[in-house]
Design a protein around this motif. Sequence first.
Motif, PDB file in Angstrom:
ATOM      1  N   GLU A  90      10.490   8.157  14.141  1.00 12.84           N
ATOM      2  CA  GLU A  90       9.109   8.074  14.607  1.00 12.84           C
ATOM      3  C   GLU A  90       8.102   7.996  13.460  1.00 12.84           C
ATOM      4  O   GLU A  90       7.194   7.159  13.471  1.00 12.84           O
ATOM      5  N   ILE A  93       8.310   4.595  11.737  1.00 13.72           N
ATOM      6  CA  ILE A  93       7.721   3.559  12.580  1.00 13.72           C
ATOM      7  C   ILE A  93       6.201   3.621  12.521  1.00 13.72           C
ATOM      8  O   ILE A  93       5.520   2.588  12.422  1.00 13.72           O
ATOM      9  N   GLU A  94       5.625   4.824  12.549  1.00 12.70           N
ATOM     10  CA  GLU A  94       4.172   4.966  12.433  1.00 12.70           C
ATOM     11  C   GLU A  94       3.663   4.401  11.108  1.00 12.70           C
ATOM     12  O   GLU A  94       2.631   3.720  11.064  1.00 12.70           O
ATOM     13  N   GLU A  95       4.382   4.675  10.039  1.00 16.65           N
ATOM     14  CA  GLU A  95       3.963   4.172   8.730  1.00 16.65           C
ATOM     15  C   GLU A  95       4.080   2.649   8.650  1.00 16.65           C
ATOM     16  O   GLU A  95       3.211   1.979   8.093  1.00 16.65           O
ATOM     17  N   LEU A  96       5.133   2.097   9.220  1.00 16.42           N
ATOM     18  CA  LEU A  96       5.289   0.640   9.235  1.00 16.42           C
ATOM     19  C   LEU A  96       4.217  -0.019  10.093  1.00 16.42           C
ATOM     20  O   LEU A  96       3.707  -1.092   9.737  1.00 16.42           O
ATOM     21  N   LEU A  97       3.846   0.608  11.197  1.00 21.40           N
ATOM     22  CA  LEU A  97       2.763   0.069  12.019  1.00 21.40           C
ATOM     23  C   LEU A  97       1.436   0.092  11.274  1.00 21.40           C
ATOM     24  O   LEU A  97       0.631  -0.833  11.392  1.00 21.40           O
ATOM     25  N   GLN A  98       1.213   1.144  10.495  1.00 24.96           N
ATOM     26  CA  GLN A  98      -0.003   1.213   9.684  1.00 24.96           C
ATOM     27  C   GLN A  98      -0.006   0.077   8.665  1.00 24.96           C
ATOM     28  O   GLN A  98      -1.039  -0.567   8.461  1.00 24.96           O
ATOM     29  N   TRP A 100       1.338  -2.755   8.983  1.00 22.24           N
ATOM     30  CA  TRP A 100       1.190  -4.039   9.669  1.00 22.24           C
ATOM     31  C   TRP A 100      -0.242  -4.222  10.197  1.00 22.24           C
ATOM     32  O   TRP A 100      -0.863  -5.243   9.976  1.00 22.24           O
ATOM     33  N   HIS A 101      -0.776  -3.219  10.869  1.00 24.02           N
ATOM     34  CA  HIS A 101      -2.075  -3.369  11.532  1.00 24.02           C
ATOM     35  C   HIS A 101      -3.274  -3.100  10.629  1.00 24.02           C
ATOM     36  O   HIS A 101      -4.248  -3.839  10.660  1.00 24.02           O
ATOM     37  N   ARG A 118       0.197  -5.853   3.372  1.00 21.45           N
ATOM     38  CA  ARG A 118       0.759  -5.726   4.719  1.00 21.45           C
ATOM     39  C   ARG A 118       2.275  -5.759   4.587  1.00 21.45           C
ATOM     40  O   ARG A 118       2.814  -6.322   3.642  1.00 21.45           O
TER      41      ARG A 118
END
Length: 122
Positions: A90, A93-98, A100-101, A118
């Motif tokens: 989890e 995944i949060e860090e990878l989403l940061q 990316w977005h 990115r």
Amino acid sequence: MCHPSDVVAWKHFDQMYLDFVEEPRNVRLGLCIDGFAPHSQYNRTYSCWPTFITPYNFSSNMCMSSEYMFLNMVIPGPSNLKCLIDVYLELLIEELLQLWHMEVRTYDHATDWAFMLRAALM
């Protein structure tokens, strides 16, 4: 084994996200997870799940070498953790989403210039 950039999915990603492709310093990552029982294959009382992040921006001989495979975490467990693996991943995944977005301001020492980095998990 071929490099991931030769795969149709990579080329489709490049067509879908042109803004990502425009910046050559953006990072493409691979996530590798494999569980094993370190003491014996028959004794299933303990298992270990190493998780690696691999940057795919390099050539195939570089991105698959041990110098560029980063151990992100080791998930210990009494048994097979496939049903709970999302709980351990989890934070990653949060860090990878940061990445990316929101992008992350990063300094490029070679050009003495800051840019917005990115990352994409391929």
